[in-house]
Design an enzyme around this catalytic site. Sequence first.
Site, PDB file in Angstrom:
ATOM      1  N   LEU A 283       8.683  -5.100  -9.408  1.00 14.96           N
ATOM      2  CA  LEU A 283       8.586  -4.616 -10.921  1.00 14.96           C
ATOM      3  C   LEU A 283       9.577  -3.282 -10.664  1.00 14.96           C
ATOM      4  CD1 LEU A 283       4.691  -4.978 -11.668  1.00 14.96           C
ATOM      5  CD2 LEU A 283       6.714  -6.410 -12.311  1.00 14.96           C
ATOM      6  N   GLY A 284      10.179  -3.288  -9.921  1.00 13.24           N
ATOM      7  CA  GLY A 284      11.095  -1.930  -9.444  1.00 13.24           C
ATOM      8  C   GLY A 284      10.225  -0.988  -8.966  1.00 13.24           C
TER       9      GLY A 284
ATOM     10  N   ASP B 123      -0.008  -5.570   2.656  1.00 10.21           N
ATOM     11  CA  ASP B 123       1.159  -5.181   3.398  1.00 10.21           C
ATOM     12  C   ASP B 123       1.230  -3.649   3.585  1.00 10.21           C
ATOM     13  OD1 ASP B 123       4.438  -5.920   3.669  1.00 10.21           O
ATOM     14  OD2 ASP B 123       4.206  -3.980   2.954  1.00 10.21           O
TER      15      ASP B 123
ATOM     16  N   SER C  83      13.183  -5.992   7.559  1.00 13.27           N
ATOM     17  CA  SER C  83      13.051  -5.658   6.224  1.00 13.27           C
ATOM     18  C   SER C  83      14.424  -4.916   5.735  1.00 13.27           C
ATOM     19  CB  SER C  83      11.906  -4.573   5.884  1.00 13.27           C
ATOM     20  OG  SER C  83      11.611  -4.319   4.531  1.00 13.27           O
ATOM     21  N   ASN C  84      15.093  -4.990   4.346  1.00 14.34           N
ATOM     22  CA  ASN C  84      16.157  -4.418   4.021  1.00 14.34           C
ATOM     23  C   ASN C  84      17.320  -4.745   4.793  1.00 14.34           C
ATOM     24  OD1 ASN C  84      14.583  -2.995   2.116  1.00 14.34           O
ATOM     25  ND2 ASN C  84      13.671  -2.053   3.777  1.00 14.34           N
TER      26      ASN C  84
ATOM     27  N   GLN D 131      11.876  -8.735   4.196  1.00 15.43           N
ATOM     28  CA  GLN D 131      11.430  -8.393   3.037  1.00 15.43           C
ATOM     29  C   GLN D 131      12.549  -7.292   2.625  1.00 15.43           C
ATOM     30  OE1 GLN D 131       8.171  -4.953   2.409  1.00 15.43           O
ATOM     31  NE2 GLN D 131       7.061  -6.744   3.061  1.00 15.43           N
TER      32      GLN D 131
ATOM     33  N   THR E  96       0.797  -1.176   0.095  1.00  9.41           N
ATOM     34  CA  THR E  96       0.146   0.090  -0.163  1.00  9.41           C
ATOM     35  C   THR E  96       0.991   1.432   0.132  1.00  9.41           C
ATOM     36  OG1 THR E  96      -0.182  -0.019   2.428  1.00  9.41           O
ATOM     37  CG2 THR E  96      -1.938  -1.021   0.987  1.00  9.41           C
ATOM     38  N   TRP E  97       2.252   1.309  -0.163  1.00  9.73           N
ATOM     39  CA  TRP E  97       2.868   2.207  -0.475  1.00  9.73           C
ATOM     40  C   TRP E  97       2.518   3.278  -1.436  1.00  9.73           C
ATOM     41  CZ3 TRP E  97       7.626   2.989  -3.739  1.00  9.73           C
ATOM     42  CH2 TRP E  97       8.244   4.141  -3.517  1.00  9.73           C
TER      43      TRP E  97
ATOM     44  N   TYR F 147       3.407   4.743   5.879  1.00 10.77           N
ATOM     45  CA  TYR F 147       2.985   5.153   4.441  1.00 10.77           C
ATOM     46  C   TYR F 147       1.789   6.174   4.645  1.00 10.77           C
ATOM     47  CZ  TYR F 147       5.146   0.580   2.989  1.00 10.77           C
ATOM     48  OH  TYR F 147       6.116  -0.127   2.810  1.00 10.77           O
TER      49      TYR F 147
END
Length: 303
Positions: free
Chosen positions: A218-219, A51, A167-168, A189, A27-28, A56
């Site tokens: 998808l980038g 997510d 994440s990251n 993630q 949902t970003w 966000y």
Amino acid sequence: MKGKSGTPGNFFVLNTGAKIPAVGLGTWQSGGDLCVDAVKTALSVGYRHIDCAHLYGNEIEVGEALAEAFNGSLKREDVFLTSKLYCTMNSLNKIENYVRVSLKNLGVSYLDLYLMQWPESSAFGDATDPPSKSGSEHRQFLNRLKKVWKAMEALVELGLVRAIGVSNFSIYQIKELLKFAKVVPAVNQVELHPFWRQDELVKFCQLKGIHVSAHTPLGVPTSSPGVSDSGSGGEDEPGTPRISFRRSRSVHGPMLKLSVVGEIADRHKKTAEQVFLFITISCLFLLTLYHTSFRFLCSSDLK
């Protein structure tokens, strides 16, 4: 069936034993009625993983869509909900409060997964950019990491979240975390797609029983609203940054337009987006698609 073809009904099993759907809606950069409609549409076509993140600024909108779904045919246990902690320098003692804010905004009593969104602690950064940091700031946060993770583990004990993850995080950062963690992260993630494979990180996580979730498969989306413009925001976390997207798109913009991608798509009568999603999920990753891209999966399967 466990996460094989990538259709919305498939899943992976986490190290907690919980089943996480193989494809989720991120949902970003989604706010207002667009966010509500995206979540409602995703749930109506079979998505069962949403997510979110307080950063966000749109968890109230997500909660509105969830409330409508739960008043219909869906139950809370039918939907896997992920949210994230953005750890700022002044937030280390308020982590329980932050997850309670997300629960209130989403209108639920627990989260299925709660992620530490970045391994760094800073007043800068956004949903895909690592926070700006100096070497000394990074070292300071490594010293705080134990305290943060202990608070995350307490969320599980309190029943506010069912699983916790990161994440990251890099291999080094996960190794540091595992030195003291009582609860091994269920998920890491990270950005993953054919042009950013992160093979060593993926192998390391798999060896440690940490599921890899692919965000931005998808980038990075081409739109660039400020974080503060994405939605209502609901209740604010003290110290939560509200800044604009600033990441370079030099790698991501052209990748769907490469001739080889187009040739593969034409050969299989698929779109370029479907080719990328199939490749990524075939490597046994969870996909988190943002609202601008989830329609591609709805329009056709990825077989």
